[in-house]
Design an enzyme around this catalytic site. Structure first.
Site, mmCIF file in Angstrom:
data_model
loop_
_atom_site.group_PDB
_atom_site.id
_atom_site.type_symbol
_atom_site.label_atom_id
_atom_site.label_comp_id
_atom_site.label_asym_id
_atom_site.label_seq_id
_atom_site.Cartn_x
_atom_site.Cartn_y
_atom_site.Cartn_z
ATOM 1 N N ASP A 284 0.870 -1.171 0.000
ATOM 2 C CA ASP A 284 0.000 0.000 0.000
ATOM 3 C C ASP A 284 0.918 1.236 0.000
ATOM 4 O O ASP A 284 2.147 1.117 0.099
ATOM 5 C CB ASP A 284 -0.974 -0.001 1.181
ATOM 6 C CG ASP A 284 -2.201 0.875 0.889
ATOM 7 O OD1 ASP A 284 -2.118 1.744 -0.001
ATOM 8 O OD2 ASP A 284 -3.236 0.709 1.555
HETATM 9 C C1 NOJ Z 1 -3.989 3.931 0.004
HETATM 10 C C2 NOJ Z 1 -5.185 3.056 0.165
HETATM 11 O O1 NOJ Z 1 -5.135 2.380 1.401
HETATM 12 C C3 NOJ Z 1 -5.358 2.021 -0.936
HETATM 13 O O2 NOJ Z 1 -6.596 1.430 -0.797
HETATM 14 C C4 NOJ Z 1 -5.203 2.660 -2.283
HETATM 15 O O3 NOJ Z 1 -5.359 1.676 -3.273
HETATM 16 C C5 NOJ Z 1 -3.841 3.306 -2.370
HETATM 17 N N1 NOJ Z 1 -3.719 4.332 -1.353
HETATM 18 C C6 NOJ Z 1 -3.602 3.923 -3.739
HETATM 19 O O4 NOJ Z 1 -4.403 5.016 -3.924
#
Ligand code: NOJ
Length: 739
Positions: A284
């Site tokens: 993430d």
């Molecule tokens: C953080 C989020 O937790 C995740 O769900 C998302 O896909 C990513 N950022 C990318 O935007």
């Protein structure tokens, strides 16, 4: 002679083509891997964000994107949209970099690209996997036309705590419903042929158990037993992988002291050894970098080492792999095998998508123009919105409203809002294309009914100055429709709440409106269960519309005026008060289940144990009667199946759809079992007076759980089976499993 030579050349070319076509993705990936320098390999494992950030900015390399691509130092981008931009970058990759490896472009297509569907929690309320698959298919068609080939969805985190803002992105609290929806979404995004130009790679997230964040506070610690994890949290991720999801995202949180991005247990043990998947894992946003504040890495270099050794293949935005992976390999701290395996998995995904065959397959400007916000996709947004709306109360059948009323008061900031119905994570969703609830109602009634609108209350702040006007319009109208709830950014990432009340002074406004004596329809717009005992007690009708997307206003108007009979069911329990959280239907019995005649049992002194609305709950404008359950056998062996039948009659006067739900309970096990577990459901449509027979087959898989030795088995013994309209109102029968 010349002819023989020609024939020979023809056959050699033919067999080479056949061999090339027969090569597996792995073989093809390996043939590229063999050509790569260490630096180029690491480049494939690096992902950067383009036009906007979906996390805190990190200190990125000074070279701009073009130069990074040219040098083969980046394998993927997120947050870049539109064919012209994507084509430009792809061109640099495949024409100016040494190995010409195509880039993969990811985006959070969570409930649509531009044509915004209802939020995923709402989609789960349809209990209609075919429709949810269709929604994902449409989202893929639209996003792929804009150059995107990878979505960071489905989000399949089970959540028992509505204070967690991200509950809106998932399918609620249940592992079975969650698994069915996860698989449907993967099928929709990836289609039957991932190499087609209108299918995109799915990314199941957030692996794993992100929804178990303590106190519902985002990014917080998760700690749970392995049994709880395997029986309740893990199934939807597995279902998505079994449906073919090509990638996963590691979550931010730790589980039991180990952050996911360094977890050998999650990645190596479960993913690679147990599930044997070649799906690649992306971190993430900066989750590898966050191994430092988590306290398991002293610096970014150690974080990179932990990440790659855990088989987190691609580093989103932390720079850990970019700055340190080459050195770690050169210093002998990381075996090159970890890097090779990760690169192979990333390349396999690029091969599966067909990007090596045609890197510009998602880059057709004409298709982009024709597809974005096409009529077909917009039509589907309404179809999904209609099925996702849940009727929570309908005293004396106030709804549907008669089209012969003279006047209606519509109140609430959210009634007129063209922004909030989009909900969180709505990407290119444009408020100009949203049909607000007020617009939907006005369109529906034309000049026939006078609509009196007043803001009344906003969803934030304590300003009551609008109450007067709202009361005035209410007094001169036959019925009040009050649209209340949460704004677009009150749910989603980093949007946890300590309370679950209807925010601001909206409930105070409802209390004032009640004093007018006019019938009240409350339309709830929100991304999580709210605590609304006063509303349940005091208004006539309640519609849960969630964040309904661009066609929300049309869908709500169809339902309010009876052109559509609501059929949604809650995918999550609604508590009465926040103090009941976590509250979920498939809880354990405890050693002292509540007994009102026994003080020393499990209950609150100041609150009932029961929810306001149970899991699976939702009313209709018609009524359904269930016959008693019939079983084809009273006893089955551990490997046998059992048929459970019930007849459902539409006993009302309107056509309607009903979600028939099947639950089981394993009465005595080597470990404790939940009081009920959803194991199957089907949505049926019935004409007035019509009866349909519904058969469910209980297969051994539906009875399995992790036993005292953590084996996944069916245990012989007594079971109960329940069939009904929600998790509480059910018919009941018993059967036995013998050895
Ligand atoms: C953080 C989020 O937790 C995740 O769900 C998302 O896909 C990513 N950022 C990318 O935007």
């Amino acid at each position: 002679m010349k002819n023989i030579k020609l024939i020979l050349i023809f056959f050699i070319t033919l067999s080479l083509t056949v061999i090339a076509q027969k090569k597996s993705f792995k073989e093809r990936a390996d043939s590229v891997l063999a050509l790569m320098t260490l630096e180029e390999k690491v480049g494939q494992l690096v992902q950067y964000s383009g036009d906007w950030a979906t996390g805190a900015e990190t200190s990125r390399p000074k070279e701009g994107s073009d130069e990074l691509i040219r040098k083969g130092k980046v394998g993927s981008f997120l947050n870049i949209t539109g064919v012209s931009k994507i084509k430009k970058l792809q061109k640099i990759a495949v024409e100016e970099s040494r190995l010409k490896i195509p880039l993969i472009f990811g985006l959070d297509v969570i409930h649509g690209y531009e044509a915004t569907f209802p939020i995923p929690l709402a989609e789960a309320s349809t209990w209609n996997p075919a429709l949810v698959e269709k929604s994902a298919r449409m989202q893929a068609i639209e996003a792929s036309a804009a150059g995107i080939n990878w979505t960071f969805n489905p989000m399949v985190d089970i959540a028992h705590n509505p204070r967690w803002g991200r509950i809106m992105e998932g399918s609620g609290e249940d592992p079975y419903l969650g698994s069915v929806m996860a698989a449907a979404r993967v099928r929709g995004y990836q289609g039957n042929d991932l190499s087609a130009n209108n299918t995109i790679l799915a990314c199941v997230k957030h692996y794993a158990a992100y929804g178990g964040a303590e106190g519902g506070r985002d990014y917080n610690t998760v700690d749970m037993s392995e049994r709880n994890f395997r029986d309740f949290y893990l199934p939807p991720y597995k279902a998505a992988i079994e449906a073919g999801a090509g990638s996963l995202m590691a979550c931010f949180n730790e589980i039991g002291g180990v952050p996911a991005s360094s977890s050998q247990f999650l990645m190596t043990h479960i993913l690679r050894n147990e599930w044997k998947t070649d799906a690649f894992v992306v971190s993430d946003w900066n989750s590898i970098g966050e191994l430092i504040p988590h306290g398991v890495a002293k610096d970014l270099k150690q974080a990179a080492e932990l990440g790659i050794k855990a088989t987190v293949d691609m580093d989103m935005e932390s720079n850990a792999y970019y700055y340190h992976l080459v050195d770690l390999v050169k210093e002998g701290k990381v075996d090159i095998k970890f890097v090779d395996d990760a690169v192979r998995r990333v390349l396999i995904a690029k091969f599966k998508l067909g990007l090596f065959d045609d890197p510009y397959k998602y880059c057709d400007e004409e298709r982009e123009k024709k597809t974005i916000m096409s009529k077909e996709i917009i039509k589907a947004t309404k179809e999904v919105a209609l099925e996702s709306i849940v009727l929570l109360k309908n005293e004396k059948n106030l709804l549907p409203l008669s089209k012969k009323l003279k006047s209606i008061a519509v109140v609430g900031q959210l009634a007129k809002s063209k922004d909030d119905p989009l909900g969180g994570w709505s990407q290119k969703g444009d408020s100009n294309s949203v049909v607000s609830i007020l617009e939907g109602i006005e369109k529906k009634v034309g000049k026939e009914i006078k609509i009196n609108y007043a803001v009344g209350a906003k969803f934030k702040g304590n300003d009551k100055s609008g109450f007067k006007e709202a009361i005035k319009v209410a007094k001169k109208s036959d019925v009040i429709i009050a649209v209340v709830g949460e704004g677009r950014y009150m749910n989603g990432e980093a949007a946890s709440r300590a309370t679950l009340d209807i925010p601001g002074v909206q409930e105070d406004l409802l209390k004032e409106l009640k004093k007018t004596g006019k019938p009240i329809v409350v339309v709830l717009m929100n991304g999580r269960p709210l605590t609304i005992p006063w509303v349940q007690e005091n208004v006539n009708s309640i519609l849960e519309i969630w964040s309904p997307g661009i066609s929300g206003g049309d869908a709500v108007a169809d339902i309010i005026f009876g052109d559509y009979n609501p059929s949604g069911k809650l995918p999550v329990t609604f508590p009465r008060y926040v103090g009941q959280v976590p509250i979920y239907y498939n809880h354990k019995n405890t050693g002292r289940p509540h007994n009102p005649n026994d003080h020393y049992t499990s209950y609150y002194m100041d609150l009932e144990n029961t929810p306001l609305y149970p899991f699976g709950f939702g009313l209709s404008y018609t009524t359904f009667e269930y016959s008693d359950i019939k079983l084809d056998k009273k006893e089955i062996k551990m490997n046998e199946t059992l048929k459970v039948s019930v007849e459902v009659k539409n006993s009302g006067e309107r056509e309607g759809s009903e979600v028939v739900q099947l639950y089981i309970r394993d009465l005595v096990g080597s470990v404790t079992r939940p009081v009920k577990e959803l194991k199957d459901f089907v949505k049926i449509n019935l004409k007035p007076g019509e009866t349909k027979k519904v058969d469910f087959i209980i297969t051994p898989d539906k009875l399995k759980f992790h036993d005292i030795n953590m084996n996944y088995v069916v245990e012989p013994g007594d079971f109960k089976v329940f069939v009904g309209t929600n998790s509480i109102d059910v018919k009941e029968a018993s059967f036995k499993v013998i050895e």
